[in-house]
Design an enzyme around this catalytic site. Structure first.
Site, PDB file in Angstrom:
ATOM      1  CD  GLU A 204     -15.964 -66.146 -45.482  1.00  0.00           C
ATOM      2  OE1 GLU A 204     -15.426 -65.039 -45.328  1.00  0.00           O
ATOM      3  OE2 GLU A 204     -16.841 -66.366 -46.336  1.00  0.00           O
ATOM      4  CD  GLU A 284     -18.477 -58.928 -50.806  1.00  0.00           C
ATOM      5  OE1 GLU A 284     -19.134 -59.986 -50.877  1.00  0.00           O
ATOM      6  OE2 GLU A 284     -17.278 -58.888 -50.466  1.00  0.00           O
ATOM      7  CE  LYS A 336     -18.681 -64.727 -52.907  1.00  0.00           C
ATOM      8  NZ  LYS A 336     -19.903 -64.605 -52.072  1.00  0.00           N
ATOM      9  NE  ARG A 365     -19.980 -68.170 -52.357  1.00  0.00           N
ATOM     10  CZ  ARG A 365     -21.173 -68.180 -52.963  1.00  0.00           C
ATOM     11  NH1 ARG A 365     -21.267 -68.526 -54.238  1.00  0.00           N
ATOM     12  NH2 ARG A 365     -22.265 -67.815 -52.319  1.00  0.00           N
ATOM     13  CE  LYS A 387     -15.404 -61.487 -48.923  1.00  0.00           C
ATOM     14  NZ  LYS A 387     -16.750 -61.013 -49.236  1.00  0.00           N
TER      15      LYS A 387
END
EC number: 4.2.1.11
Length: 424
Positions: A204, A284, A336, A365, A387
């Site tokens: 990411e 989270e 998501k 993702r 995010k």
């Protein structure tokens, strides 16, 4: 004029070099919508199921079966339907699949069509996607959760927790938020390099240094925020994604990097200690996806002051979310699109959360594409948080850049969520 005249699916590659589905939807008036489907590395057991080919091709990860499902069975079912009837189209595909988790046709096939239909309808209406989906009140630019240190399933290092994020709450607008994040990101790179850690990036876009514990990672980030000229706990806050399901084994939390094993209550106490020591405003998946008792204990302990986000816990599923709301578990849902597999069900999950005074965080993702639809959806739903990874890799930056464009389009209507997301 907005009847679906053609659907073309193809196999493309995501940011990890794995196959994924891309879909083009054409309408009677010539409008076209294109959508590419993301894929996760740490996936919840209760998610909708991607259809993969198996066999030797692409090491079993090919998506030709999903592509074929779109080009034949799905097209036959929704060809000629009005693209503006999103709920009807998504319902037809869900019923055509006939399974509770979209495993026959594949959530990747259904989602690709669902998102492409919305994009085509938006183009036909002459509206940007965020406005088409969200209506005239869509104007809140989200605070980004910027994942600058990666661990867990997203990186090849000993850190147990998956993501360590900064949140530029003190910015005036999304442009400033991105700038602040970029400055801290590059400062962190210098700090890590100066102490001999590698500065390779994970899936990411965050750094994946060989750190062993969460406090060690958090200390580096705190120092970098200050060195970049910002105040932790005022300009910048911190957020964690523990992805605890990944190390929840036989009813205990096995923190291999830290060399200890914790009972659920001890795990909750550990997270409470971190939230007290550092300016952490969001955690989270602090507990495992099926550890409802652990989640309840954590929520009772710090839920009044800390955003507790259910990702693997809720998997963007309104039914699981309603269970959590009824039990008083968590206070936020990670959203998501590919966890549930259609746009209308995604929007329903956000609405369910908001009605119960739960927050919602729009999310990418780890396996992403250049498709920036989640930027539009974050504004469409006014969810106030997004995010979408770190400040590197074009698959992540595509979303930040789209938010900058949306803010420009909104002009004086635009409002950055900023401090409004703080719980206390």
């Amino acid at each position: 004029m907005t009847a679906i005249t053609d659907i073309i699916a193809r196999e493309i590659l995501d940011s990890r070099g794995n196959p994924t589905v891309e879909v083009d939807v054409y309408l009677e008036d010539g409008s076209m919508g294109r959508a590419a489907v993301p894929s996760g590395a740490s996936t919840g057991a209760h998610e909708a199921v991607e259809l993969r080919d198996g066999g030797k091709r692409y090491l079993g990860k090919g998506v030709e079966k999903a592509v074929e499902a779109v080009n034949s069975e799905i097209y036959d079912a929704i060809g000629g339907h009005d693209a503006e009837n999103q709920i009807q189209i998504d319902t037809i595909m869900r019923e055509l699949d006939g399974t509770p988790n979209k495993s026959r046709l594949g959530a990747n096939a259904i989602l690709g069509v669902s998102l492409a239909v919305a994009k085509a309808a938006a183009e036909a209406s002459g509206l940007p996607l965020y406005r088409y989906v969200g209506g005239p009140n869509a104007r809140i630019l989200p605070v980004p959760m910027m994942n600058i240190i990666n661990g867990g399933a997203h990186a090849d290092n000993p850190i147990d927790f998956q993501e360590f994020m900064i949140m530029p709450v003190g910015a005036d607008n999304i442009r400033d938020a991105v700038r602040m994040g970029s400055e801290v990101f590059h400062t962190l790179k210098k700090e890590l390099s100066a102490q001999g850690f590698n500065t390779n990036v994970g899936d990411e876009g965050g750094f994946a240094p060989g750190l062993k514990s969460a406090p060690e990672a958090l200390d580096f980030i705190m120092k970098s925020i200050e060195k970049a000229g910002y105040r932790p706990g005022e300009d910048m806050y911190l957020a964690l994604d523990c992805a605890s399901t990944e190390f929840f084994k036989d009813g205990k939390y096995v923190l291999e990097g830290e060399g200890r094993t914790l009972e659920p209550e001890a795990m909750a106490e550990y997270l409470a200690e971190l939230a007290a020591k550092y300016p952490i405003i969001s955690i989270e998946d602090g507990m495992g996806e099926d550890d409802w008792d652990g989640w309840k204990y954590l929520t009772d302990k710090i839920g009044a002051t800390t955003q507790l986000v259910g990702d693997d816990l809720f998997v963007t599923n309104s039914a699981r979310l309603r269970d959590g709301i009824r039990m008083g578990v968590a206070n936020s849902i990670l959203v998501k699109v590919n966890q549930i597999g259609s746009l209308s069900e995604t929007l329903d999950a956000v609405e369910t959360a908001h009605k119960a005074a739960y927050t919602a965080v729009m999310s990418h993702r780890s396996g992403e594409t250049e498709d920036s639809i989640i930027a539009d959806l974050s504004v469409a739903t006014n969810c106030g948080q997004i995010k979408t990874g770190s400040l590197s890799r074009s698959d992540r930056l595509a979303k930040y850049n789209q938010l900058i464009r949306i803010e420009e389009l909104l002009g004086p209507q635009a409002a950055y969520a900023g401090t409004s997301i703080l719980k206390a």
